[in-house]
Design a protein around this motif. Sequence first.
Motif, short mmCIF file in Angstrom:
data_model
loop_
_atom_site.label_atom_id
_atom_site.label_comp_id
_atom_site.label_asym_id
_atom_site.label_seq_id
_atom_site.Cartn_x
_atom_site.Cartn_y
_atom_site.Cartn_z
N ASP A 94 0.84 -1.20 0.00
CA ASP A 94 0.00 0.00 0.00
C ASP A 94 0.87 1.25 0.00
N LYS A 146 -7.52 -1.11 8.45
CA LYS A 146 -7.80 -1.27 7.02
C LYS A 146 -9.20 -1.88 6.90
N THR A 147 -10.13 -1.12 6.40
CA THR A 147 -11.53 -1.54 6.41
C THR A 147 -11.97 -2.19 5.11
N GLU A 148 -11.21 -1.99 4.03
CA GLU A 148 -11.58 -2.57 2.74
C GLU A 148 -10.43 -3.41 2.20
N PRO A 149 -10.63 -4.70 1.98
CA PRO A 149 -9.56 -5.54 1.42
C PRO A 149 -9.17 -5.06 0.02
N ASN A 150 -7.91 -5.27 -0.34
CA ASN A 150 -7.47 -5.02 -1.71
C ASN A 150 -6.52 -6.12 -2.14
N PRO A 154 -5.82 -8.35 2.64
CA PRO A 154 -7.21 -8.13 3.06
C PRO A 154 -7.36 -7.36 4.36
N ARG A 155 -6.33 -7.39 5.22
CA ARG A 155 -6.51 -6.82 6.56
C ARG A 155 -5.47 -5.76 6.95
N TRP A 157 -2.32 -2.84 6.35
CA TRP A 157 -1.64 -1.90 5.47
C TRP A 157 -0.22 -2.44 5.28
N ASN A 189 -2.03 -3.01 12.72
CA ASN A 189 -2.72 -2.79 11.45
C ASN A 189 -1.78 -2.75 10.26
#
Length: 364
Positions: A94, A146-150, A154-155, A157, A189
């Motif tokens: 990220d 991190k509220t939205e997986p990418n 998924p969890r 940064w 996080n």
Amino acid sequence: MLTPDTPLPDAATLPPLDVARIFVEPAAAAHPRGQAILGRFPDAERIEVPSHWNIPDLHGDEQAVESWVRTKRTVLVLGVKKGLACRPNGRSGDFIAPSHSNGCAMACAYCYVSRRKGYANPITTFVNIDGIMAAIERHAAKQGPKTEPNQIDPRAWVYDVGENGDCSVDALISDNVCDLTALFRRLPNAKGSFATKYVNRDLLSYDPAGGMRIRFSLMPAHLARTLDVRSTPIPERIVAINDFVRAGWEVHLNFSPVVVYEGWTTDYADLFRQVDAALDMQAKAQLAAEVIFLTHNEDLHGVNLRWHPKAEDYLWTPRWQEAKTSENGAVNVRYRAGLKGKMIARFREVLARELPYCRVRYAF
């Protein structure tokens, strides 16, 4: 577990390094981490320099290409990292963390760092790891959960901590990588990440507890013998994967760069089968990959023709490549746009057939 106080092995036992000269900024020599590193190489010649970035004996000297590999093995630079910003990324992480090093003891023929630092790019170690880690911790705190997986994770940064070097080799010089591992082990996080072409089994004792992702770079073994100069052989990288997973590391694959030549898909299929045969179920269950096709550079092509021309038989293939001028004005070459799309599709098809459990995080 390795701690910052654990003594490292004697410098003479380190395969990629035989440090004979250390260029050092005064502030780096005064820093406790710098003093510890200097103490590990007591017989090395010390040369004080005002800046780690601009060293006439190393950077921009065309004659240095003749001693390319020797320089990487025998020269070390110690400096203080000035810019401590975390930059957005979106691919390997990220964010890109402030570098704790720059350059490498290996001599991969396609390395982009050498394009930026002239004709030699040995390791520069930044001694102010305390400031670097504080910057990462502050940045992670600002991000919150991190509220939205990418595609990155998924969890957590994810911070790429090895953009300009190889952390596995950096760990032979100092405790910087050990300290970073301890940082990400406790951040709730965030996760660290780096790609490597060197198997350093000392990292198995770092106890990352899932807080660090190591990405083993892979390519067909015969290709690596020509292009990944001074790196760990491909079979040893593959064998190490299970051990790192069991030691608490998240292990992904880094297919970078993917180099196209006659018969490349057959060779990559064989590589994927070797990976499949070696991995246990625990390693397979967490596996993912990133895929990055080759980008080469006209200036580096000229350098390679002087010190390692065989590499250019694979890297410089005008019939498949097109020029692209980068933001800094450098002339790069990449596979032609329409053709590259087909190459990526073919790579993914072969990977899905041979390693169906290996998720592709991104490919370009």
